[in-house]
Design an enzyme around this catalytic site. Structure first.
Site, PDB file in Angstrom:
ATOM      1  N   HIS A   1      -9.408   1.098   4.820  1.00 44.19           N
ATOM      2  CA  HIS A   1      -7.989   1.177   5.581  1.00 44.19           C
ATOM      3  C   HIS A   1      -8.422   2.240   6.668  1.00 44.19           C
ATOM      4  O   HIS A   1      -9.183   3.144   6.843  1.00 44.19           O
ATOM      5  CB  HIS A   1      -7.151   1.879   4.744  1.00 44.19           C
ATOM      6  CG  HIS A   1      -5.812   1.716   5.136  1.00 44.19           C
ATOM      7  ND1 HIS A   1      -5.314   2.883   6.267  1.00 44.19           N
ATOM      8  CD2 HIS A   1      -4.785   1.059   5.122  1.00 44.19           C
ATOM      9  CE1 HIS A   1      -4.226   2.480   6.618  1.00 44.19           C
ATOM     10  NE2 HIS A   1      -3.757   1.223   5.950  1.00 44.19           N
TER      11      HIS A   1
ATOM     12  N   SER B   1       3.484  -1.956  10.199  1.00 41.38           N
ATOM     13  CA  SER B   1       5.143  -2.143  10.627  1.00 41.38           C
ATOM     14  C   SER B   1       5.622  -3.618  10.087  1.00 41.38           C
ATOM     15  O   SER B   1       6.699  -3.974  10.646  1.00 41.38           O
ATOM     16  CB  SER B   1       5.489  -1.691  11.913  1.00 41.38           C
ATOM     17  OG  SER B   1       5.054  -0.530  12.130  1.00 41.38           O
TER      18      SER B   1
ATOM     19  N   GLU C   1      -6.634   4.594   8.154  1.00 41.41           N
ATOM     20  CA  GLU C   1      -6.672   5.874   7.708  1.00 41.41           C
ATOM     21  C   GLU C   1      -7.820   6.626   7.118  1.00 41.41           C
ATOM     22  O   GLU C   1      -8.255   7.961   7.231  1.00 41.41           O
ATOM     23  CB  GLU C   1      -5.469   6.220   6.777  1.00 41.41           C
ATOM     24  CG  GLU C   1      -4.261   5.976   7.853  1.00 41.41           C
ATOM     25  CD  GLU C   1      -2.968   5.403   7.007  1.00 41.41           C
ATOM     26  OE1 GLU C   1      -2.949   5.635   5.657  1.00 41.41           O
ATOM     27  OE2 GLU C   1      -1.996   5.077   7.554  1.00 41.41           O
TER      28      GLU C   1
ATOM     29  N   LYS D   1       0.278   4.207  -0.102  1.00 42.93           N
ATOM     30  CA  LYS D   1      -0.402   5.491   0.682  1.00 42.93           C
ATOM     31  C   LYS D   1      -0.060   6.338  -0.599  1.00 42.93           C
ATOM     32  O   LYS D   1      -0.105   6.576  -1.723  1.00 42.93           O
ATOM     33  CB  LYS D   1       0.149   5.665   1.838  1.00 42.93           C
ATOM     34  CG  LYS D   1      -0.055   4.355   2.704  1.00 42.93           C
ATOM     35  CD  LYS D   1       0.044   4.444   4.297  1.00 42.93           C
ATOM     36  CE  LYS D   1      -0.157   3.225   4.827  1.00 42.93           C
ATOM     37  NZ  LYS D   1      -0.168   3.147   6.387  1.00 42.93           N
TER      38      LYS D   1
ATOM     39  N   GLU E   1      -5.030  -5.003  10.383  1.00 44.62           N
ATOM     40  CA  GLU E   1      -4.072  -3.934  10.647  1.00 44.62           C
ATOM     41  C   GLU E   1      -4.607  -3.245  11.846  1.00 44.62           C
ATOM     42  O   GLU E   1      -5.449  -2.488  11.854  1.00 44.62           O
ATOM     43  CB  GLU E   1      -4.347  -3.042   9.540  1.00 44.62           C
ATOM     44  CG  GLU E   1      -3.896  -3.828   8.071  1.00 44.62           C
ATOM     45  CD  GLU E   1      -3.457  -2.562   7.414  1.00 44.62           C
ATOM     46  OE1 GLU E   1      -2.486  -2.807   6.810  1.00 44.62           O
ATOM     47  OE2 GLU E   1      -3.683  -1.515   7.193  1.00 44.62           O
TER      48      GLU E   1
ATOM     49  N   ASN F   1       1.022  -1.103   0.156  1.00 45.41           N
ATOM     50  CA  ASN F   1      -0.139   0.072   0.052  1.00 45.41           C
ATOM     51  C   ASN F   1       0.909   1.071  -0.036  1.00 45.41           C
ATOM     52  O   ASN F   1       1.350   1.574   0.892  1.00 45.41           O
ATOM     53  CB  ASN F   1      -0.968  -0.143   1.278  1.00 45.41           C
ATOM     54  CG  ASN F   1      -1.797   1.227   1.362  1.00 45.41           C
ATOM     55  OD1 ASN F   1      -1.955   2.210   0.509  1.00 45.41           O
ATOM     56  ND2 ASN F   1      -2.521   1.316   2.522  1.00 45.41           N
TER      57      ASN F   1
ATOM     58  N   GLY G   1       2.801   2.217  10.959  1.00 44.30           N
ATOM     59  CA  GLY G   1       3.478   3.374  10.585  1.00 44.30           C
ATOM     60  C   GLY G   1       4.244   3.738  11.943  1.00 44.30           C
ATOM     61  O   GLY G   1       4.934   4.769  12.056  1.00 44.30           O
TER      62      GLY G   1
HETATM   63  P1  13P Z   1       3.151   0.493   7.501  1.00 37.27           P
HETATM   64  O1  13P Z   1       3.632  -0.824   7.241  1.00 37.27           O
HETATM   65  O2  13P Z   1       3.956   1.695   7.120  1.00 37.27           O
HETATM   66  O3  13P Z   1       3.182   0.306   9.146  1.00 37.27           O
HETATM   67  O4  13P Z   1       1.589   0.551   7.045  1.00 37.27           O
HETATM   68  C1  13P Z   1       0.735  -0.395   7.085  1.00 37.27           C
HETATM   69  C2  13P Z   1      -0.432  -0.098   6.303  1.00 37.27           C
HETATM   70  O5  13P Z   1      -1.127   0.784   6.903  1.00 37.27           O
HETATM   71  C3  13P Z   1      -0.785  -0.841   5.173  1.00 37.27           C
HETATM   72  O6  13P Z   1      -1.943  -0.641   4.623  1.00 37.27           O
END
Ligand code: 13P
Length: 253
Positions: free
Chosen positions: A95, A212, A97, A11, A167, A9, A173
């Site tokens: 997601h 992560s 976010e 982002k 997740e 992803n 992150g």
């Molecule tokens: P990270 O791998 O940067 O923690 O992000 C995970 C994520 O949100 C994947 O959708």
């Protein structure tokens, strides 16, 4: 045995030049063997170009979001059929976010899930708890509610053609990965809940871990019986980092 899906992803990162280099690097380094697939999910403007570059390679392409509507007066939105039209096979829905920053409800996420499938795109349904929810002991209740919204809207049969990504929000992150045992516990719970509706579908559905994940921790997570791949943010932005996770998956199949 279920195949692994190693999904990046991206982002809101990248540009044409950087994406082309990243995709070329991934394609050049795809590990040998079978039993796993690789997927990248670029931002909307790049989905078509990345699909064109990946054509004929084992790399699959997805998007990070989609409208729940089919077409019409929805300024700024992207319809599922448009994604399909530019070569998109998967789309991430729900997601954390999007839930937290853009106020997407579980009902809206369920509508996106259904709309994606109607257009022939495989939804990757993201679910997971916040740190506060984990500490309050409500992890299972939270993921159940997120899952149930989709089960109510689409039914268990829809999970024959979908992917789930667990997740934990506190691991995204932050560098704070769930331990393999913490992740496995929730993955097993998710699968058991689906098995209550259909054992066959629950047994086949891929449940990815996200938060992560990186080369150093991937093998431990992927070795768990109910972890079928990863949804990777930060470590999907460099070919070598992403390929290290792909290698871990390949070596376990
Ligand atoms: P990270 O791998 O940067 O923690 O992000 C995970 C994520 O949100 C994947 O959708």
């Amino acid at each position: 045995m279920r195949d692994f899906l190693v999904a990046g992803n991206w982002k809101m990162n990248g540009n044409n030049a950087a994406n082309a280099e990243l995709v070329a690097g991934i394609i050049a380094g795809v590990p040998g063997g079978g039993g796993f697939s690789l997927l990248v999910c670029p931002p909307f403007p790049y989905v078509g170009a990345v699909s064109a570059q990946a054509e004929g390679s084992p790399l699959k392409v997805g998007a990070q979001n989609v409208s729940e509507h089919e077409k019409g007066a929805y300024t700024g939105e992207v319809a599922p059929a448009m994604l399909r039209d530019v070569g998109c096979e998967y789309v991430i829905v729900g997601h954390s976010e999007r839930r937290a920053l853009y106020g997407e409800s579980s009902e809206q996420v369920a509508a996106k899930f259904v709309a994606a499938q109607d257009a022939g795109i495989i939804p990757i349904l993201c679910i997971g708890e916040t740190l506060e929810e984990r500490e309050a002991g409500t992890t299972e209740a939270v993921v159940d509610a997120q899952l149930d919204a989709v089960l109510d809207a689409a039914g268990i049969a829809a999970f024959a053609n979908a992917v789930i990504a667990y997740e934990p929000v506190w691991a995204i992150g932050t560098g704070m990965t769930a331990t393999p045992e913490q992740a496995q516990d929730v993955h097993a719970h998710i699968r058991a809940r689906l098995a209550g509706e259909s054992e066959a579908i629950a047994g086949d559905v891929q449940i990815l871990y996200g938060g992560s994940m990186k080369g150093e921790n991937a093998a431990g997570l992927l070795a768990q019986p109910d972890i079928d791949g990863g949804l990777i943010g930060g470590a999907s932005l460099k070919a070598d980092d992403f390929l290290a996770i792909a290698q871990a998956a390949a070596s376990l199949r």
